[in-house]
Design an enzyme around this catalytic site. Structure first.
Site, PDB file in Angstrom:
ATOM      1  N   LYS A   1     -39.325  -4.416 -27.317  1.00  0.00           N
ATOM      2  CA  LYS A   1     -38.677  -3.093 -27.309  1.00  0.00           C
ATOM      3  C   LYS A   1     -38.740  -2.335 -28.629  1.00  0.00           C
ATOM      4  O   LYS A   1     -38.817  -1.118 -28.633  1.00  0.00           O
ATOM      5  CB  LYS A   1     -37.221  -3.226 -26.865  1.00  0.00           C
ATOM      6  CG  LYS A   1     -36.343  -3.964 -27.853  1.00  0.00           C
ATOM      7  CD  LYS A   1     -34.957  -4.238 -27.268  1.00  0.00           C
ATOM      8  CE  LYS A   1     -34.077  -4.887 -28.314  1.00  0.00           C
ATOM      9  NZ  LYS A   1     -32.949  -5.619 -27.742  1.00  0.00           N
TER      10      LYS A   1
ATOM     11  N   ARG B   1     -20.394  -7.680 -26.727  1.00  0.00           N
ATOM     12  CA  ARG B   1     -21.287  -6.732 -26.082  1.00  0.00           C
ATOM     13  C   ARG B   1     -21.280  -7.132 -24.613  1.00  0.00           C
ATOM     14  O   ARG B   1     -20.207  -7.214 -24.028  1.00  0.00           O
ATOM     15  CB  ARG B   1     -22.661  -6.713 -26.750  1.00  0.00           C
ATOM     16  CG  ARG B   1     -23.376  -5.360 -26.492  1.00  0.00           C
ATOM     17  CD  ARG B   1     -24.730  -5.238 -27.169  1.00  0.00           C
ATOM     18  NE  ARG B   1     -25.764  -6.024 -26.482  1.00  0.00           N
ATOM     19  CZ  ARG B   1     -27.046  -6.039 -26.854  1.00  0.00           C
ATOM     20  NH1 ARG B   1     -27.455  -5.305 -27.877  1.00  0.00           N
ATOM     21  NH2 ARG B   1     -27.921  -6.771 -26.197  1.00  0.00           N
TER      22      ARG B   1
HETATM   23  C1  LIG Z   1     -33.025  -6.839 -28.215  1.00  0.00           C
HETATM   24  C2  LIG Z   1     -32.550  -8.016 -27.487  1.00  0.00           C
HETATM   25  C3  LIG Z   1     -33.043  -9.280 -27.821  1.00  0.00           C
HETATM   26  C4  LIG Z   1     -34.008  -9.514 -28.954  1.00  0.00           C
HETATM   27  O1  LIG Z   1     -33.326  -9.382 -30.186  1.00  0.00           O
HETATM   28  P1  LIG Z   1     -34.021  -9.759 -31.587  1.00  0.00           P
HETATM   29  O2  LIG Z   1     -32.901  -9.807 -32.553  1.00  0.00           O
HETATM   30  O3  LIG Z   1     -35.002  -8.683 -31.867  1.00  0.00           O
HETATM   31  O4  LIG Z   1     -34.676 -11.067 -31.418  1.00  0.00           O
HETATM   32  C5  LIG Z   1     -32.592 -10.355 -27.076  1.00  0.00           C
HETATM   33  N1  LIG Z   1     -31.701 -10.198 -26.074  1.00  0.00           N
HETATM   34  C6  LIG Z   1     -31.191  -9.000 -25.744  1.00  0.00           C
HETATM   35  C7  LIG Z   1     -30.201  -8.901 -24.633  1.00  0.00           C
HETATM   36  C8  LIG Z   1     -31.594  -7.871 -26.441  1.00  0.00           C
HETATM   37  O5  LIG Z   1     -31.086  -6.682 -26.105  1.00  0.00           O
END
Ligand SMILES: *Cc1c(COP(=O)(O)O)cnc(C)c1O
Length: 360
Positions: A38, A133
């Site tokens: 993302k 969250r």
């Molecule tokens: C963005 C996201 C991740 C990845 O996070 P990083 O810190 O970039 O590894 C994993 N799980 C969820 C639910 C996310 O939104």
């Protein structure tokens, strides 16, 4: 012709090396890695690099990004990271094979959509371990699981957690053991086997590396540690990774000696702040054609350690280049490493061109 700058350069070699290194670490501990795209808005080459380097499949928070990678012909499973909007249930089932979820009404809607499309959809039930969250409360997990298991077109794929995002809560043996207890409780109360226990994002990797990740946590969703090579607990370099996968390059459009303190009565700047200035006398200032519409200024780090960022408005970045040993001219470019937020902004900006260096 429109200039190639500002430019985001994507080094696939670094991404592949970092990814292989993290996948190897996780494999040693029985953990599969979903590669998270993302922060680059799912540049297809990045997705391919992650798959080539051992990720089990790809994960993204946005359906548009998943669609982009599917349209680019990347044939893998896709995990939707952001808990779905109820209004997008049908698209979720069409585009994602698996989604993270925390609301039974949404999961019921996914079930209806899956029935309509003649598909099965896998869900991972998120458990809130305290980061506040997404996720159901630990006490409600069994009841929610029972409700999910009544749905014919939903496959209860696993449970998961997300830490270090809102509350900054660090993954520890204790909170990961709570997740494992939830798994056992659901399995015993519902008479099922849970295949996947997704321990979290990059923030879980230091615990994996220390060898203290509880046995049974078998899945992680990893973006930043691979793409930027950072330990996200303190942003130090993650062992076995490089930090140069992404570089932002901007062109100098003005280069002049000017005073370091504005002249005249001062009020607010373009963004409503009242800046303060230190008098360093006259210095050589460069303006680069990049601004807050393209990047997050605090998230830029010049590769040239002798360049200092002074400030920025929407489209102009001001630098003190007095001490730089490069022979900077009008039309020269300056390079910066972006942090996570800055990389996200650059990726989402239409104005920032993207260039792949080191092809697959
Ligand atoms: C963005 C996201 C991740 C990845 O996070 P990083 O810190 O970039 O590894 C994993 N799980 C969820 C639910 C996310 O939104």
């Amino acid at each position: 012709m429109i200039s190639k700058y500002p430019l985001l350069k994507i080094n696939l070699n670094t991404i592949k090396e970092n990814c292989s290194s993290i996948v190897r670490l996780c494999e040693k501990h029985g953990i599969g890695v979903a590669g998270v795209t993302k922060v680059t808005c799912a540049v297809p080459e990045v997705g391919k690099a992650l798959l080539q380097s051992g990720c089990i499949y790809l994960a993204d928070s946005r359906l548009e990004n998943i669609e982009r990678m599917r349209n680019a012909g990347i044939d893998t499973e896709y995990l939707l990271l952001r808990i779905p909007m109820i209004s997008e249930a049908e698209e979720v089932v069409k585009l994602a094979d698996i989604s993270l979820n925390s609301e039974i009404s949404v999961i019921q809607e996914l079930d209806r959509a899956a029935a309509k499309l003649g598909k099965k959809h896998k869900i991972v039930l998120m458990i809130d371990l305290g980061d506040l969250r997404e996720g159901v409360w630990v006490d409600n997990a069994v009841e929610t699981a029972k409700n999910i298991l009544t749905l014919e077109n939903i496959e209860f794929h696993g449970i998961g957690a997300n830490l270090a995002c809102y509350g900054g809560v660090i993954p520890t043996e204790e909170n990961m053991n709570i997740l494992m207890n939830v798994k056992t409780n659901i399995e015993e109360s519902c008479g099922i086997d849970i295949k996947v226990v997704s321990g979290g994002n990059s923030s879980g990797l230091p615990l994996v590396m220390s060898g203290n990740m509880p046995h049974g946590i078998n899945h992680f969703r990893v973006g930043e540690a691979i793409l930027l090579g950072r330990n996200v607990i303190d942003r130090s370099p993650f062992p076995g990774t490089k930090q140069d996968a992404f570089i932002i390059e901007a062109e100098i459009v003005e280069l002049k000696y000017k005073p370091s303190v504005p002249i005249g009565l001062t009020g607010q700047d373009a963004f409503g702040n009242e800046p303060e200035f230190m008098d360093k006398g006259n210095h050589l200032r460069a303006i680069c054609a990049i601004g807050r519409g393209d990047v997050i200024i605090d998230g830029l780090m010049p590769l040239d350690e002798n360049i200092e960022i002074l400030g920025a408005s929407s489209d102009h970045l001001l630098l003190d280049v007095t001490d730089s040993e490069q022979n900077l001219q009008i039309g020269s470019t300056v390079e910066f490493y972006p942090n996570y937020g800055c990389l996200l902004r650059a990726s989402t900006s239409h104005y920032v061109k993207k260039e792949i260096i080191n092809k697959l």
